[in-house]
Write a protein that holds these residues in place. Sequence first.
Motif, PDB file in Angstrom:
ATOM      1  N   SER A  82      26.451  -7.071  -8.757  1.00  0.00           N
ATOM      2  CA  SER A  82      25.695  -5.826  -8.937  1.00  0.00           C
ATOM      3  C   SER A  82      26.131  -4.783  -7.907  1.00  0.00           C
ATOM      4  N   PRO A  83      25.954  -3.511  -8.230  1.00  0.00           N
ATOM      5  CA  PRO A  83      26.305  -2.462  -7.272  1.00  0.00           C
ATOM      6  C   PRO A  83      25.341  -2.506  -6.081  1.00  0.00           C
ATOM      7  N   PRO A  84      25.706  -1.890  -4.974  1.00  0.00           N
ATOM      8  CA  PRO A  84      24.817  -1.892  -3.808  1.00  0.00           C
ATOM      9  C   PRO A  84      23.464  -1.266  -4.170  1.00  0.00           C
ATOM     10  N   LEU A  85      22.430  -1.799  -3.584  1.00  0.00           N
ATOM     11  CA  LEU A  85      21.090  -1.272  -3.845  1.00  0.00           C
ATOM     12  C   LEU A  85      20.966   0.108  -3.220  1.00  0.00           C
ATOM     13  N   ARG A  86      20.370   1.015  -3.959  1.00  0.00           N
ATOM     14  CA  ARG A  86      20.199   2.368  -3.447  1.00  0.00           C
ATOM     15  C   ARG A  86      18.832   2.490  -2.765  1.00  0.00           C
ATOM     16  N   THR A  87      18.736   3.415  -1.849  1.00  0.00           N
ATOM     17  CA  THR A  87      17.471   3.706  -1.191  1.00  0.00           C
ATOM     18  C   THR A  87      16.543   4.354  -2.210  1.00  0.00           C
ATOM     19  N   LYS A  88      15.284   3.937  -2.194  1.00  0.00           N
ATOM     20  CA  LYS A  88      14.316   4.410  -3.179  1.00  0.00           C
ATOM     21  C   LYS A  88      13.095   4.960  -2.451  1.00  0.00           C
ATOM     22  N   LEU A  89      12.658   6.162  -2.839  1.00  0.00           N
ATOM     23  CA  LEU A  89      11.430   6.729  -2.293  1.00  0.00           C
ATOM     24  C   LEU A  89      10.259   6.157  -3.082  1.00  0.00           C
ATOM     25  N   VAL A  90       9.324   5.518  -2.390  1.00  0.00           N
ATOM     26  CA  VAL A  90       8.154   4.930  -3.040  1.00  0.00           C
ATOM     27  C   VAL A  90       6.891   5.543  -2.454  1.00  0.00           C
ATOM     28  N   ASP A  91       5.903   5.718  -3.303  1.00  0.00           N
ATOM     29  CA  ASP A  91       4.590   6.184  -2.880  1.00  0.00           C
ATOM     30  C   ASP A  91       3.636   5.006  -2.999  1.00  0.00           C
ATOM     31  N   ALA A  92       2.988   4.659  -1.889  1.00  0.00           N
ATOM     32  CA  ALA A  92       2.087   3.517  -1.858  1.00  0.00           C
ATOM     33  C   ALA A  92       0.684   3.980  -1.490  1.00  0.00           C
ATOM     34  N   ALA A  93      -0.315   3.321  -2.089  1.00  0.00           N
ATOM     35  CA  ALA A  93      -1.711   3.608  -1.771  1.00  0.00           C
ATOM     36  C   ALA A  93      -2.458   2.286  -1.665  1.00  0.00           C
ATOM     37  N   LEU A  94      -3.208   2.122  -0.577  1.00  0.00           N
ATOM     38  CA  LEU A  94      -4.015   0.928  -0.342  1.00  0.00           C
ATOM     39  C   LEU A  94      -5.443   1.389  -0.080  1.00  0.00           C
ATOM     40  N   THR A  95      -6.345   1.061  -1.017  1.00  0.00           N
ATOM     41  CA  THR A  95      -7.736   1.492  -0.950  1.00  0.00           C
ATOM     42  C   THR A  95      -8.616   0.285  -0.679  1.00  0.00           C
ATOM     43  N   THR A  96      -9.589   0.443   0.222  1.00  0.00           N
ATOM     44  CA  THR A  96     -10.495  -0.645   0.575  1.00  0.00           C
ATOM     45  C   THR A  96     -11.934  -0.165   0.458  1.00  0.00           C
ATOM     46  N   ASP A  97     -12.741  -0.914  -0.294  1.00  0.00           N
ATOM     47  CA  ASP A  97     -14.140  -0.546  -0.522  1.00  0.00           C
ATOM     48  C   ASP A  97     -15.052  -1.751  -0.335  1.00  0.00           C
ATOM     49  N   ILE A  98     -16.260  -1.484   0.161  1.00  0.00           N
ATOM     50  CA  ILE A  98     -17.304  -2.501   0.226  1.00  0.00           C
ATOM     51  C   ILE A  98     -18.100  -2.392  -1.064  1.00  0.00           C
ATOM     52  N   GLU A  99     -18.414  -3.555  -1.662  1.00  0.00           N
ATOM     53  CA  GLU A  99     -19.193  -3.544  -2.897  1.00  0.00           C
ATOM     54  C   GLU A  99     -20.489  -2.778  -2.676  1.00  0.00           C
ATOM     55  N   GLY A 100     -20.803  -1.917  -3.576  1.00  0.00           N
ATOM     56  CA  GLY A 100     -21.981  -1.080  -3.449  1.00  0.00           C
ATOM     57  C   GLY A 100     -21.623   0.366  -3.190  1.00  0.00           C
ATOM     58  N   GLY A 101     -20.315   0.649  -3.033  1.00  0.00           N
ATOM     59  CA  GLY A 101     -19.903   2.037  -2.976  1.00  0.00           C
ATOM     60  C   GLY A 101     -19.334   2.550  -1.679  1.00  0.00           C
ATOM     61  N   GLU A 102     -19.554   1.873  -0.550  1.00  0.00           N
ATOM     62  CA  GLU A 102     -19.040   2.388   0.716  1.00  0.00           C
ATOM     63  C   GLU A 102     -17.534   2.141   0.810  1.00  0.00           C
ATOM     64  N   SER A 103     -16.804   3.183   1.187  1.00  0.00           N
ATOM     65  CA  SER A 103     -15.352   3.081   1.314  1.00  0.00           C
ATOM     66  C   SER A 103     -14.968   2.838   2.771  1.00  0.00           C
ATOM     67  N   LEU A 104     -14.046   1.902   2.975  1.00  0.00           N
ATOM     68  CA  LEU A 104     -13.482   1.706   4.311  1.00  0.00           C
ATOM     69  C   LEU A 104     -12.296   2.639   4.525  1.00  0.00           C
ATOM     70  N   GLY A 105     -11.786   3.206   3.442  1.00  0.00           N
ATOM     71  CA  GLY A 105     -10.706   4.174   3.563  1.00  0.00           C
ATOM     72  C   GLY A 105      -9.540   3.900   2.641  1.00  0.00           C
ATOM     73  N   THR A 106      -8.656   4.882   2.559  1.00  0.00           N
ATOM     74  CA  THR A 106      -7.450   4.792   1.752  1.00  0.00           C
ATOM     75  C   THR A 106      -6.262   5.203   2.611  1.00  0.00           C
ATOM     76  N   VAL A 107      -5.204   4.414   2.528  1.00  0.00           N
ATOM     77  CA  VAL A 107      -3.951   4.742   3.196  1.00  0.00           C
ATOM     78  C   VAL A 107      -2.966   5.125   2.107  1.00  0.00           C
ATOM     79  N   GLN A 108      -2.382   6.323   2.210  1.00  0.00           N
ATOM     80  CA  GLN A 108      -1.353   6.762   1.273  1.00  0.00           C
ATOM     81  C   GLN A 108      -0.110   7.103   2.078  1.00  0.00           C
ATOM     82  N   GLN A 109       1.020   6.515   1.676  1.00  0.00           N
ATOM     83  CA  GLN A 109       2.264   6.749   2.394  1.00  0.00           C
ATOM     84  C   GLN A 109       3.417   6.906   1.415  1.00  0.00           C
ATOM     85  N   SER A 110       4.345   7.786   1.758  1.00  0.00           N
ATOM     86  CA  SER A 110       5.629   7.866   1.073  1.00  0.00           C
ATOM     87  C   SER A 110       6.629   7.198   1.998  1.00  0.00           C
ATOM     88  N   LEU A 111       7.343   6.210   1.465  1.00  0.00           N
ATOM     89  CA  LEU A 111       8.242   5.395   2.275  1.00  0.00           C
ATOM     90  C   LEU A 111       9.614   5.306   1.631  1.00  0.00           C
TER      91      LEU A 111
END
Length: 157
Positions: A82-111
């Motif tokens: 296979s040809p060499p792997l190319r660099t890829k821009l990815v957008d990632a999001a990790l969301t964490t919530d407590i049951e019942g509606g409270e959010s611990l937060g969301t991390v969004q990154q472009s990597l």
Amino acid sequence: MTRKMLTTAAATGALALALAGATPAVAAGTAATTATAETATEVCDASGLQSGLWTKLCYTVTEDGVQFTGRIGLAGPPSPDSPPLRTKLVDAALTTDIEGGESLGTVQQSLLFRATTLEIAGYGGTVPCGSTVTATFSVSADGWYTHPISTSVVVPC
């Protein structure tokens, strides 16, 4: 194909997945887990393909909280021709919530993904004992739709 060829092909595929650190079973959706306070071991029980990449969602439970981590890696080893792997821009999001509606937060990154595993540390922290905390991890790249993976864990008392 003969039986021997099928067996060899299956063994080769399983070896390729093992070398890539992937498991053949894809656990999409939400898997609820109850952890004990004595364990502070990382558990990775949700994984799947997103944007042509292998993604994994892990968590570590402590006595009074939980920490989530998302990982992005190759879906399998590249073929020798296979040809060499190319660099890829990815957008990632990790969301964490407590049951019942409270959010611990969301991390969004472009990597920039360069064929090595990336880690995204999500929000975590102290949560009331007995609470169910759910994390969702999504990755998009090259115009592909996301296929988020989720996991839930009950914080022990």
